[in-house]
Design a protein around this motif. Structure first.
Motif, PDB file in Angstrom:
ATOM      1  N   MET A 185     100.990  31.912  50.626  1.00 29.39           N
ATOM      2  CA  MET A 185     100.360  31.006  51.642  1.00 29.39           C
ATOM      3  C   MET A 185      98.971  31.311  51.701  1.00 29.39           C
ATOM      4  N   TYR A 186      98.745  32.628  52.196  1.00 31.87           N
ATOM      5  CA  TYR A 186      97.418  33.318  52.580  1.00 31.87           C
ATOM      6  C   TYR A 186      96.360  33.628  51.099  1.00 31.87           C
ATOM      7  N   LYS A 187      97.208  33.823  50.091  1.00 36.40           N
ATOM      8  CA  LYS A 187      96.320  33.991  48.753  1.00 36.40           C
ATOM      9  C   LYS A 187      95.070  33.535  48.464  1.00 36.40           C
ATOM     10  N   PRO A 188      95.106  32.069  48.632  1.00 38.33           N
ATOM     11  CA  PRO A 188      93.859  31.455  48.555  1.00 38.33           C
ATOM     12  C   PRO A 188      92.650  31.754  49.302  1.00 38.33           C
ATOM     13  N   LEU A 189      93.213  32.013  50.598  1.00 32.71           N
ATOM     14  CA  LEU A 189      92.070  32.612  51.557  1.00 32.71           C
ATOM     15  C   LEU A 189      91.670  33.801  51.280  1.00 32.71           C
ATOM     16  N   GLN A 232      96.369  37.678  58.585  1.00 35.72           N
ATOM     17  CA  GLN A 232      97.570  36.782  58.958  1.00 35.72           C
ATOM     18  C   GLN A 232      97.953  36.638  60.282  1.00 35.72           C
ATOM     19  N   SER A 233      97.606  37.426  61.255  1.00 37.23           N
ATOM     20  CA  SER A 233      97.924  37.624  62.541  1.00 37.23           C
ATOM     21  C   SER A 233      96.794  36.683  63.169  1.00 37.23           C
ATOM     22  N   LEU A 234      95.942  36.614  62.681  1.00 37.79           N
ATOM     23  CA  LEU A 234      94.649  35.762  63.561  1.00 37.79           C
ATOM     24  C   LEU A 234      94.770  34.271  63.219  1.00 37.79           C
ATOM     25  N   PHE A 235      95.165  33.791  62.230  1.00 34.18           N
ATOM     26  CA  PHE A 235      95.143  32.445  61.521  1.00 34.18           C
ATOM     27  C   PHE A 235      96.456  31.883  61.919  1.00 34.18           C
ATOM     28  N   LEU A 236      96.472  30.459  62.210  1.00 38.98           N
ATOM     29  CA  LEU A 236      97.560  29.895  62.255  1.00 38.98           C
ATOM     30  C   LEU A 236      97.821  28.712  60.877  1.00 38.98           C
ATOM     31  N   GLN A 237      99.285  28.215  61.007  1.00 43.30           N
ATOM     32  CA  GLN A 237      99.285  27.312  59.745  1.00 43.30           C
ATOM     33  C   GLN A 237      99.271  25.941  60.402  1.00 43.30           C
ATOM     34  N   CYS A 272      85.575  21.649  69.446  1.00 39.22           N
ATOM     35  CA  CYS A 272      86.530  21.943  68.091  1.00 39.22           C
ATOM     36  C   CYS A 272      87.198  23.322  68.592  1.00 39.22           C
ATOM     37  N   PRO A 273      88.535  23.242  68.321  1.00 40.75           N
ATOM     38  CA  PRO A 273      89.217  24.467  68.769  1.00 40.75           C
ATOM     39  C   PRO A 273      89.589  25.339  67.491  1.00 40.75           C
ATOM     40  N   TYR A 274      89.327  24.950  66.301  1.00 36.82           N
ATOM     41  CA  TYR A 274      89.554  25.772  65.096  1.00 36.82           C
ATOM     42  C   TYR A 274      88.321  25.525  64.187  1.00 36.82           C
ATOM     43  N   THR A 275      88.421  26.772  63.209  1.00 38.45           N
ATOM     44  CA  THR A 275      87.671  26.274  61.931  1.00 38.45           C
ATOM     45  C   THR A 275      88.943  26.308  61.154  1.00 38.45           C
ATOM     46  N   GLY A 276      89.087  25.488  59.940  1.00 35.69           N
ATOM     47  CA  GLY A 276      90.030  25.351  59.042  1.00 35.69           C
ATOM     48  C   GLY A 276      89.746  25.921  57.669  1.00 35.69           C
ATOM     49  N   PHE A 277      90.524  26.374  56.928  1.00 38.82           N
ATOM     50  CA  PHE A 277      90.367  26.487  55.639  1.00 38.82           C
ATOM     51  C   PHE A 277      91.432  25.657  54.752  1.00 38.82           C
ATOM     52  N   GLU A 328      88.846  14.185  59.764  1.00 42.05           N
ATOM     53  CA  GLU A 328      90.116  13.480  59.631  1.00 42.05           C
ATOM     54  C   GLU A 328      90.717  13.660  58.198  1.00 42.05           C
ATOM     55  N   ALA A 329      91.955  13.876  58.125  1.00 36.05           N
ATOM     56  CA  ALA A 329      92.747  14.219  56.751  1.00 36.05           C
ATOM     57  C   ALA A 329      92.593  13.002  55.960  1.00 36.05           C
ATOM     58  N   TRP A 330      92.061  13.027  54.643  1.00 34.22           N
ATOM     59  CA  TRP A 330      92.023  11.696  54.019  1.00 34.22           C
ATOM     60  C   TRP A 330      93.115  11.727  52.831  1.00 34.22           C
ATOM     61  N   GLU A 331      93.928  12.849  52.875  1.00 35.45           N
ATOM     62  CA  GLU A 331      95.340  13.197  52.182  1.00 35.45           C
ATOM     63  C   GLU A 331      96.048  13.873  53.149  1.00 35.45           C
ATOM     64  N   ASN A 332      97.292  14.012  53.041  1.00 34.41           N
ATOM     65  CA  ASN A 332      98.243  14.983  53.631  1.00 34.41           C
ATOM     66  C   ASN A 332      97.474  16.121  53.269  1.00 34.41           C
ATOM     67  N   THR A 333      97.429  17.207  54.384  1.00 31.99           N
ATOM     68  CA  THR A 333      96.526  18.421  54.244  1.00 31.99           C
ATOM     69  C   THR A 333      97.116  19.313  54.935  1.00 31.99           C
ATOM     70  N   GLU A 334      96.985  20.578  54.162  1.00 30.53           N
ATOM     71  CA  GLU A 334      97.557  21.849  54.800  1.00 30.53           C
ATOM     72  C   GLU A 334      96.534  22.830  54.894  1.00 30.53           C
ATOM     73  N   LEU A 335      96.192  23.509  55.887  1.00 32.37           N
ATOM     74  CA  LEU A 335      95.353  24.327  56.339  1.00 32.37           C
ATOM     75  C   LEU A 335      95.733  25.615  56.922  1.00 32.37           C
ATOM     76  N   LEU A 336      94.821  26.657  57.011  1.00 30.58           N
ATOM     77  CA  LEU A 336      94.899  27.815  57.850  1.00 30.58           C
ATOM     78  C   LEU A 336      93.940  27.672  58.586  1.00 30.58           C
ATOM     79  N   VAL A 337      94.100  27.714  60.196  1.00 28.01           N
ATOM     80  CA  VAL A 337      93.039  27.656  60.951  1.00 28.01           C
ATOM     81  C   VAL A 337      92.944  28.795  61.849  1.00 28.01           C
ATOM     82  N   LEU A 338      91.508  29.142  62.301  1.00 28.42           N
ATOM     83  CA  LEU A 338      91.359  30.334  62.942  1.00 28.42           C
ATOM     84  C   LEU A 338      90.812  29.629  64.396  1.00 28.42           C
ATOM     85  N   PRO A 339      91.819  30.063  65.556  1.00 29.74           N
ATOM     86  CA  PRO A 339      91.423  29.593  66.584  1.00 29.74           C
ATOM     87  C   PRO A 339      89.941  30.439  67.123  1.00 29.74           C
ATOM     88  N   ARG A 340      89.158  29.616  68.183  1.00 23.91           N
ATOM     89  CA  ARG A 340      88.008  30.141  68.529  1.00 23.91           C
ATOM     90  C   ARG A 340      88.073  31.665  69.202  1.00 23.91           C
TER      91      ARG A 340
END
Length: 192
Positions: free
Chosen positions: A1-5, A26-31, A47-52, A98-110
């Motif tokens: 899951m985290y390999k692309p990041l 891994q401990s800082l990001f959420l799925q 904006c609560p997150y930045t998302g990858f 907005e998600a244009w497709e079903n989207t999976e992200l790793l998000v970093l809270p501020r």
């Protein structure tokens, strides 16, 4: 899951991540998963997150007083999404993401940004991303004021061929600052 990041971080830095640093990341990001048409951010919210983006596609846009949408960013896998001003300063956003497709992200809270930036490879990556973002922003403004609609479209296709398959013409036209009809005409001309 985290390999692309991890791959992304190492591609944009001169450092290799240690196992401890990977565990810290891994401990800082959420799925997070977004359904198609679900908002990552709505106008008026902070904006609560930045998302990858791991999988999927998103669009960032504003809406004027007449209800017209203006596309700021189209994003796919291995792109970051965020309203940087709202995220950093925790102010209300004037944008929707907005998600244009079903989207999976790793998000970093501020609240996790500072510990994330303590990692040397992240500092290098962040600096490189900021440089690239600035260069791309200047190029986009320069293209908008100096290139014809055809030239803007050709430049977009050259830089982002994957976007042509993922987003409809009206979104690409809005991103380029031209009408859908103009883009349709340009595409027909370029196919000849």
């Amino acid at each position: 899951m985290y390999k692309p990041l991890f791959d992304y971080i190492e591609r944009y830095s001169k450092s290799t991540l240690s196992q401890d640093e990977k565990e810290k990341i891994q401990s800082l990001f959420l799925q997070k998963k977004l359904r198609k048409k679900q908002y990552f951010l709505e106008e008026g919210s902070s904006c609560p997150y930045t998302g990858f983006i791991l999988k999927g596609a998103t669009r960032q846009f504003s809406v004027d007083s007449h209800g017209l949408e203006y596309i700021l960013q189209l994003a796919v896998e291995n792109w970051w999404i965020v309203d940087r001003n709202s995220y950093i300063n925790q102010t209300p956003s004037k944008y929707f993401i907005e998600a244009w497709e079903n989207t999976e992200l790793l998000v970093l809270p501020r609240r996790n940004l500072d510990p994330f930036l303590e990692i040397p490879a992240i500092k290098e990556m962040f600096w490189k991303m900021s440089e690239n973002n600035h260069i791309a922003s200047v190029k986009r403004v320069d293209d908008a004021i100096s290139l014809s609609a055809l030239q803007r479209y050709e430049s977009f296709v050259e830089l982002h061929p994957e976007m042509i398959q993922r987003f409809p013409l009206h979104l690409i036209a809005s991103y380029l600052g031209i009408s859908r009809e103009t883009l349709s005409r340009i595409r027909k001309q370029s196919l000849r």
